[in-house]
Design an enzyme around this catalytic site. Sequence first.
Site, PDB file in Angstrom:
ATOM      1  N   ASP A   1      -7.147   1.864   7.166  1.00  0.00           N
ATOM      2  CA  ASP A   1      -5.882   2.411   7.663  1.00  0.00           C
ATOM      3  C   ASP A   1      -6.031   3.901   7.919  1.00  0.00           C
ATOM      4  OD1 ASP A   1      -5.678   3.690   5.210  1.00  0.00           O
ATOM      5  OD2 ASP A   1      -4.156   2.343   4.416  1.00  0.00           O
TER       6      ASP A   1
ATOM      7  N   ARG B   1      -4.481  -5.041   6.844  1.00  0.00           N
ATOM      8  CA  ARG B   1      -5.549  -4.103   7.211  1.00  0.00           C
ATOM      9  C   ARG B   1      -6.806  -4.830   7.668  1.00  0.00           C
ATOM     10  NH1 ARG B   1      -6.854  -1.008   2.321  1.00  0.00           N
ATOM     11  NH2 ARG B   1      -5.683  -2.584   1.175  1.00  0.00           N
TER      12      ARG B   1
ATOM     13  N   TYR C   1       5.494  -8.878   8.463  1.00  0.00           N
ATOM     14  CA  TYR C   1       5.144  -7.472   8.659  1.00  0.00           C
ATOM     15  C   TYR C   1       5.212  -7.099  10.133  1.00  0.00           C
ATOM     16  CZ  TYR C   1       2.901  -7.883   4.030  1.00  0.00           C
ATOM     17  OH  TYR C   1       2.638  -8.110   2.712  1.00  0.00           O
TER      18      TYR C   1
ATOM     19  N   ASP D   1       0.837  -1.197   0.000  1.00  0.00           N
ATOM     20  CA  ASP D   1       0.000   0.000   0.000  1.00  0.00           C
ATOM     21  C   ASP D   1       0.873   1.250   0.000  1.00  0.00           C
ATOM     22  OD1 ASP D   1      -2.245  -1.610   0.141  1.00  0.00           O
ATOM     23  OD2 ASP D   1      -2.323  -1.545   2.338  1.00  0.00           O
TER      24      ASP D   1
END
Length: 351
Positions: A164, A257, A150, A122
Amino acid sequence: MAAAEAAVAVLSTCLKPDPAPVPESAGTAAATAATSSAVAAAAAVAAAARTGSEASVSKPALATKLLSLSGVFAVHKPKGPTSAELLNRLKEKLLAEAGMPSPEWTKRKKQTLKIGHGGTLDSAARGVLVVGIGRGTKMLTSMLSGSKRYVAIGELGKATDTLDSTGKVTEEKPYDKITQEDIEGILQKFTGNIMQVPPLYSALKKDGQRLSTLMKRGEVVEAKPARPVTVYSLSLQKFQPPFFTLDVECGGGFYIRSLVSDIGKELSSCANVLELTRTKQGPFTLEEHALPEDKWTIDGIAQSLEQCSSLLPAELALKKSKPEGSNEQVLSCEYITLNETKGEDDVIKTL
């Protein structure tokens, strides 16, 4: 070349010996000093002319080297640009360094630079982005199916339309009674082979268009059905309300997300992603392998390809390709990107 010949002529004139020695006087000393200055100036002109000539020759050589690059490496994507924008920036830097395309080169043989990335990050995220160049673009599909790691910072109490911090707040709920033990107690529900509903703002497509594009136009978009995904490990690293930090290792097609949003709902609150960093993709890590932008050079990438070749499975390793043809080549760029999804979206696309 004319400048170099002129400089040589000046040097020859300046260095021509006198027919007979003459006793040195103040005037003679001044003349000698002037001659020395002229010699130095002429030498500088000659050196500059040679440098310019060498530079003009080096561009085709760089172009040939660029076209010979083949394999997979990783770059460090900062927050801000999309993965596609970053790849375009990388492409432009390489083309500029090679001086391509150049009008003075003949079009005797047209070459194509293929470059693409495997696994979209993203725009608000940073971290490892795997890039394929040359025949390495054919290896990118394997990068999508490999594991990724992550570090995500979530914010409790706020939900957004994008899931987000870049989106509009759509809901707010209390979080003051949520404890660290509460979060740790539910993480097991999101580990292993689970079902996950992808975000509406994503690279997934409907009728050939990205859902995120349709959402930005204000069109009504239905959520995609839940699909199977894999989470290999999930742990809480830090909790300082309303923020919590997760370390996640997952398979392809997984959305952090959605995970953070689902965790918020499971805690009878809501949540969104505040910060997201991909620390690993396949064998490539952020600290050891991701090239920062100041290393995005033809030589820098060649060195990285050499170092990273040992990280790939033997069946995927590529042999070094040899430069084809002469230096007189014109470069076009085939720009390839892969969506971090499974099934019909897992294809190579030329833009």
